[in-house]
Design a protein around this motif. Structure first.
Motif, mmCIF file in Angstrom:
data_model
loop_
_atom_site.group_PDB
_atom_site.id
_atom_site.type_symbol
_atom_site.label_atom_id
_atom_site.label_comp_id
_atom_site.label_asym_id
_atom_site.label_seq_id
_atom_site.Cartn_x
_atom_site.Cartn_y
_atom_site.Cartn_z
ATOM 1 N N SER A 115 0.795 -1.237 0.000
ATOM 2 C CA SER A 115 0.000 0.000 0.000
ATOM 3 C C SER A 115 0.821 1.278 0.000
ATOM 4 O O SER A 115 0.304 2.336 0.319
ATOM 5 N N GLU A 116 2.104 1.214 -0.345
ATOM 6 C CA GLU A 116 2.924 2.425 -0.343
ATOM 7 C C GLU A 116 3.167 2.863 -1.783
ATOM 8 O O GLU A 116 3.817 2.146 -2.550
ATOM 9 N N PRO A 117 2.649 4.004 -2.181
ATOM 10 C CA PRO A 117 2.784 4.449 -3.569
ATOM 11 C C PRO A 117 4.244 4.500 -4.022
ATOM 12 O O PRO A 117 5.102 5.029 -3.319
ATOM 13 N N GLY A 118 4.507 3.930 -5.188
ATOM 14 C CA GLY A 118 5.857 3.943 -5.731
ATOM 15 C C GLY A 118 6.720 2.805 -5.250
ATOM 16 O O GLY A 118 7.850 2.647 -5.715
ATOM 17 N N SER A 130 5.355 -4.345 -5.518
ATOM 18 C CA SER A 130 4.801 -5.410 -4.677
ATOM 19 C C SER A 130 5.819 -6.461 -4.254
ATOM 20 O O SER A 130 5.611 -7.176 -3.272
ATOM 21 N N TYR A 176 11.494 0.461 -6.288
ATOM 22 C CA TYR A 176 10.727 1.682 -6.496
ATOM 23 C C TYR A 176 10.447 1.917 -7.977
ATOM 24 O O TYR A 176 11.169 1.437 -8.849
ATOM 25 N N ARG A 186 6.870 6.844 -9.084
ATOM 26 C CA ARG A 186 5.823 7.424 -8.240
ATOM 27 C C ARG A 186 6.251 7.621 -6.791
ATOM 28 O O ARG A 186 5.561 8.289 -6.023
ATOM 29 N N TYR A 187 7.394 7.052 -6.391
ATOM 30 C CA TYR A 187 7.776 7.096 -4.976
ATOM 31 C C TYR A 187 8.084 8.525 -4.557
ATOM 32 O O TYR A 187 8.907 9.214 -5.157
ATOM 33 N N ASN A 188 7.405 8.956 -3.480
ATOM 34 C CA ASN A 188 7.546 10.344 -3.024
ATOM 35 C C ASN A 188 7.165 10.398 -1.541
ATOM 36 O O ASN A 188 5.997 10.533 -1.186
ATOM 37 N N CYS A 230 3.642 12.983 6.138
ATOM 38 C CA CYS A 230 2.707 11.860 6.053
ATOM 39 C C CYS A 230 2.590 11.159 7.401
ATOM 40 O O CYS A 230 3.394 11.368 8.317
ATOM 41 N N TYR A 281 12.568 10.677 -2.580
ATOM 42 C CA TYR A 281 11.819 10.353 -3.783
ATOM 43 C C TYR A 281 12.739 9.763 -4.852
ATOM 44 O O TYR A 281 13.973 9.795 -4.730
#
Length: 287
Positions: free
Chosen positions: A5-8, A11, A39, A42-44, A49, A97
């Motif tokens: 569930s972590e963008p970037g 899986s 990664y 999209r990872y940022n 957060c 990022y």
């Protein structure tokens, strides 16, 4: 466990948490979360957060980039490429990022004097938070073992602490495992200082003796020994003075000149500052 569930974060990535024991918090270096991440662009990760406010995140972060490029914004922008390490204090403002595919091993850690290690490592490198360690320091392998140990549950807190300590020492003094030419130059400098301790020694004079520029010599000497050349000379003179105070009847003034000081007052001041006692008291207490 897999990360979903972590963008970037792709899986096939893994992340593990670790809650340190009371003993580890008091005495050891310990990890609070570790990961092997893949990664994409999209990872940022922003420090605003929810994850950034968890206790497991608010400590020191060390990552080894296996491929691609990672960017770190702290007091300034840094980028870590393949084979490089990023070292960040996540209690301070930060932003991570990528701009494309990347792979990294990482740990969040704390404990013992970890913060002091962090500050000293940065101080030795002018505040730079991306480091390029020699391949023979095995930092990647140590990180992989820590992550594997969390995955299988068969690594003790003591073992993790020892591995973290080895990593920090390797980052603090990388030149000790670097090319022989560098180590030879510093070994020659140390020998030269010992043989000329009673003379007027300057950084320029010692650097010239080993055929290095003063600025390069100073950086190399510090990264290898942990001391600036000036501090090393001073401490070596004080060590020699201790030996003479304990084993001879020479006067304090004679000893001052014997170890390279041209002023008895300056010698007494330096000796007292570094040892917490005067030469006379040191002699009296060790006889």
């Amino acid at each position: 466990m897999k990360v979903f569930s972590e963008p970037g974060v792709l899986s096939r990535s893994e992340r593990f948490f670790s809650t340190p024991s009371a003993t580890a918090r008091r005495l050891f270096y310990y990890v609070t979360r570790v990961g092997h991440y893949y990664y994409d662009a999209r990872y940022n990760f922003l420090d605003s957060c929810d994850i950034a406010h968890l206790e497991s995140h608010k400590n020191l972060f060390l990552t080894y980039v296996r491929s691609g490029t990672m960017y770190f914004e702290t007091d300034q922008l840094y980028c870590a490429e393949r084979g490089q390490i990023g070292l960040v204090d996540c209690r301070r403002p930060h932003h991570f990022y990528t701009k494309g595919d990347a792979e990294a091993l990482w740990i969040h850690f704390d404990g013992a004097n970890a913060a002091a290690f962090f500050e000293q490592i940065l101080a030795f490198r002018g505040g730079r938070q991306v480091l390029t360690p020699p391949a023979d320091l095995r930092i990647e392998q140590e990180l992989a073992q820590i992550i594997s140990g969390l995955r299988t549950g068969d690594m003790t807190e003591l073992d993790r602490s020892q591995r973290i300590y080895r990593i920090l020492c390797a980052l603090l003094f990388p030149a000790q495992s670097g090319p022989d030419r560098k180590n030879d130059a510093i070994a020659q400098a140390v020998k030269y200082i010992g043989e000329h301790l009673f003379e007027s020694l300057s950084v320029e004079k010692v650097a010239d003796a080993v055929s290095l520029s003063p600025s390069h010599f100073s950086r190399l000497f510090r990264s290898t020994t942990g001391f600036s050349p000036h501090e090393y000379i001073m401490l070596h003179r004080i060590d020699e003075a201790k030996a003479l105070l304990q084993s001879t009847s020479l006067s304090v003034k004679e000893i001052a000149f014997r170890v390279g000081y041209r002023s008895e007052v300056n010698f007494i001041t330096a000796f007292t500052e570094k040892t917490g006692t005067t030469p006379t008291r040191f002699r009296r207490n060790t006889l």
